[in-house]
Design a protein around this motif. Structure first.
Motif, PDB file in Angstrom:
ATOM      1  N   UNK B 110      29.619  47.704 -88.693  1.00  0.00           N
ATOM      2  CA  UNK B 110      29.855  46.772 -87.592  1.00  0.00           C
ATOM      3  C   UNK B 110      28.876  45.610 -87.634  1.00  0.00           C
ATOM      4  N   UNK B 111      27.679  45.861 -88.120  1.00  0.00           N
ATOM      5  CA  UNK B 111      26.693  44.785 -88.150  1.00  0.00           C
ATOM      6  C   UNK B 111      26.622  44.068 -89.492  1.00  0.00           C
ATOM      7  N   UNK B 112      27.506  44.400 -90.403  1.00  0.00           N
ATOM      8  CA  UNK B 112      27.511  43.669 -91.667  1.00  0.00           C
ATOM      9  C   UNK B 112      27.865  42.212 -91.394  1.00  0.00           C
ATOM     10  N   UNK B 113      27.276  41.298 -92.138  1.00  0.00           N
ATOM     11  CA  UNK B 113      27.512  39.875 -91.879  1.00  0.00           C
ATOM     12  C   UNK B 113      28.997  39.531 -91.847  1.00  0.00           C
ATOM     13  N   UNK B 114      29.746  40.156 -92.717  1.00  0.00           N
ATOM     14  CA  UNK B 114      31.168  39.876 -92.752  1.00  0.00           C
ATOM     15  C   UNK B 114      31.861  40.282 -91.464  1.00  0.00           C
ATOM     16  N   UNK B 115      31.567  41.480 -91.013  1.00  0.00           N
ATOM     17  CA  UNK B 115      32.227  41.963 -89.803  1.00  0.00           C
ATOM     18  C   UNK B 115      31.812  41.119 -88.604  1.00  0.00           C
ATOM     19  N   UNK B 185      24.566  40.006 -82.167  1.00  0.00           N
ATOM     20  CA  UNK B 185      24.857  39.414 -83.472  1.00  0.00           C
ATOM     21  C   UNK B 185      25.988  38.405 -83.341  1.00  0.00           C
ATOM     22  N   UNK B 186      26.990  38.749 -82.554  1.00  0.00           N
ATOM     23  CA  UNK B 186      28.118  37.829 -82.391  1.00  0.00           C
ATOM     24  C   UNK B 186      27.634  36.526 -81.763  1.00  0.00           C
ATOM     25  N   UNK B 187      26.663  36.629 -80.893  1.00  0.00           N
ATOM     26  CA  UNK B 187      26.124  35.430 -80.252  1.00  0.00           C
ATOM     27  C   UNK B 187      25.267  34.610 -81.215  1.00  0.00           C
ATOM     28  N   UNK B 188      25.013  35.155 -82.383  1.00  0.00           N
ATOM     29  CA  UNK B 188      24.242  34.411 -83.356  1.00  0.00           C
ATOM     30  C   UNK B 188      22.756  34.711 -83.276  1.00  0.00           C
TER      31      UNK B 188
END
Lengths: 219, 219
Positions: B110-115, B185-188
């Motif tokens: 889930x935390x992979x950069x791609x995901x 992570x989604x928030x950057x």
DNA sequence: ACTGTAATGTAATCTACATTACGTTCATCG
DNA sequence: CGATGAACGTAATGTAGATTACATTACAGT
């Protein structure tokens, strides 16, 4: 001249200011509606003006640019949203009851349409406006979590909970309460939970938390 | 004519197809890089072509439109990412060990950069492409959760766990493991966790889960 | 070599804004 | 009243980029 007839000056100035302030608010309201609903890119400033009344020139005069308006809007919304967390004060109640109330508050706040729209915007425009995410997290989730951690610590000191890492426990609590509902909502999926399901979910989250952090009986 | 010299036809066709296929892949790779990195709006198709080689005309011929390319890209990425969950098979191990492994897999995936980039895109463009979120959730989180729920049920039947609502328990497990890292992570925001902190967090999540779902000793 | 088809490169078209410029209106203040 | 400056409305200006058109090229099959 400045000091002599304050009243007159003030009335005129407050009139002027309030007029300007009214415009400003109208623009912010319109911008909120459009940005939160359609996103940054899909909203044109002409739309905003069409919706707020007033003129494009005034908007530029007040906010400088589209980005300026956007930043002002989002930071304001962050303040409003995260401000709504402040009123806890549940010192006399028993732990379960206090956590249940806090859980309900948290759940409702985070899943409110406004909060969802804001976080969606922050994620969507994170590349262009990285400050927003930092600001939001600092003033919202992080400070909220800190408050929860503090509460848990205090209860742990009284032996009502077994907590070794208050911050971790607070994260755990919030995660249990929010589940993946926030992410689903951010993705635009309808979070369909009637009151009963919601209550059941929250109760289960709190029970799970309590079970995991129950004080040792034999100690 | 169609049946007689299949081989010749096939070689030529496979050549042609693979050429076309190669272009297609090149375009998708370039589009992936640019879309995932800069977002939908900020990426122009000229950029994509400049990066992939080939011509704009071919791109339009193959994908029809910017939206078409985007949808194809994201759905493909969803399949890849969620496909990576499938290999569990931990029937002989003890529960704690199995959950720890599953937790690590889930967390890393889930935390992979791609995901993260994919979910960011899904959220950002959710208004324009609501199908993507549904597709993603159906093939990813929902099916993953279902698998976890099934595993938990099976262990509950053997008396190794106390689970009354397997689906709720699975949600609980995933929430505990992911915490708010995905949203951050989604928030950057940089999710700065060295291996040790990560391991500690995951261990704590699993312990919490086990404590809350330990089978009753006196039953 | 010859033909049709797919792929290319370039450039035109069209649209949608952000941003600016300018002339007008209106209220406030001296 | 007349002036000053804010707020207005409208219409440039300029750019960026999606989409299309077209003329050219490469290449497989005959």
């Amino acid at each position: 001249m400045e000091e002599s007839d304050l009243s007159v000056i003030e009335t005129s100035q407050t009139n002027a200011l309030s007029k300007r302030e009214a415009r400003r608010q109208a623009i912010l309201v319109a911008a909120a509606k459009l940005f939160l609903e359609k996103g940054y890119g899909a909203t044109s400033l002409s739309d905003v003006v069409a919706c707020s009344g007033g003129s494009l020139s005034t908007l530029y005069d007040m906010f400088g640019s589209k980005a300026g308006l956007f930043k002002e809007l989002v930071t304001g919304r962050c303040r409003e949203i995260t401000g709504a967390l402040a009123e806890a004060e549940a010192d006399g109640k028993d732990v379960r009851r206090a956590l249940m109330e806090q859980a309900h508050r948290l759940f409702d706040l985070v899943l409110s349409p406004d909060a969802v729209a804001v976080i969606r915007l922050i994620i969507a425009e994170g590349q262009q406006f990285p400050e927003l995410a930092e600001l939001f997290y600092a003033s919202g989730p992080d400070s909220g979590r800190a408050r929860v951690a503090e509460y848990l610590s205090s209860r742990a000191r009284r032996g009502e909970l077994a907590i070794d890492d208050p911050d971790g426990a607070a994260r755990c609590f919030c995660s249990l309460v929010l589940g993946d509902f926030q992410m689903r909502a951010a993705c635009g999926l309808a979070v369909r939970l009637d009151e009963q399901e919601k209550a059941r979910h929250i109760a289960a989250a709190v029970e799970t938390f309590l079970k995991a952090h129950a004080p040792e009986r034999s100690a």
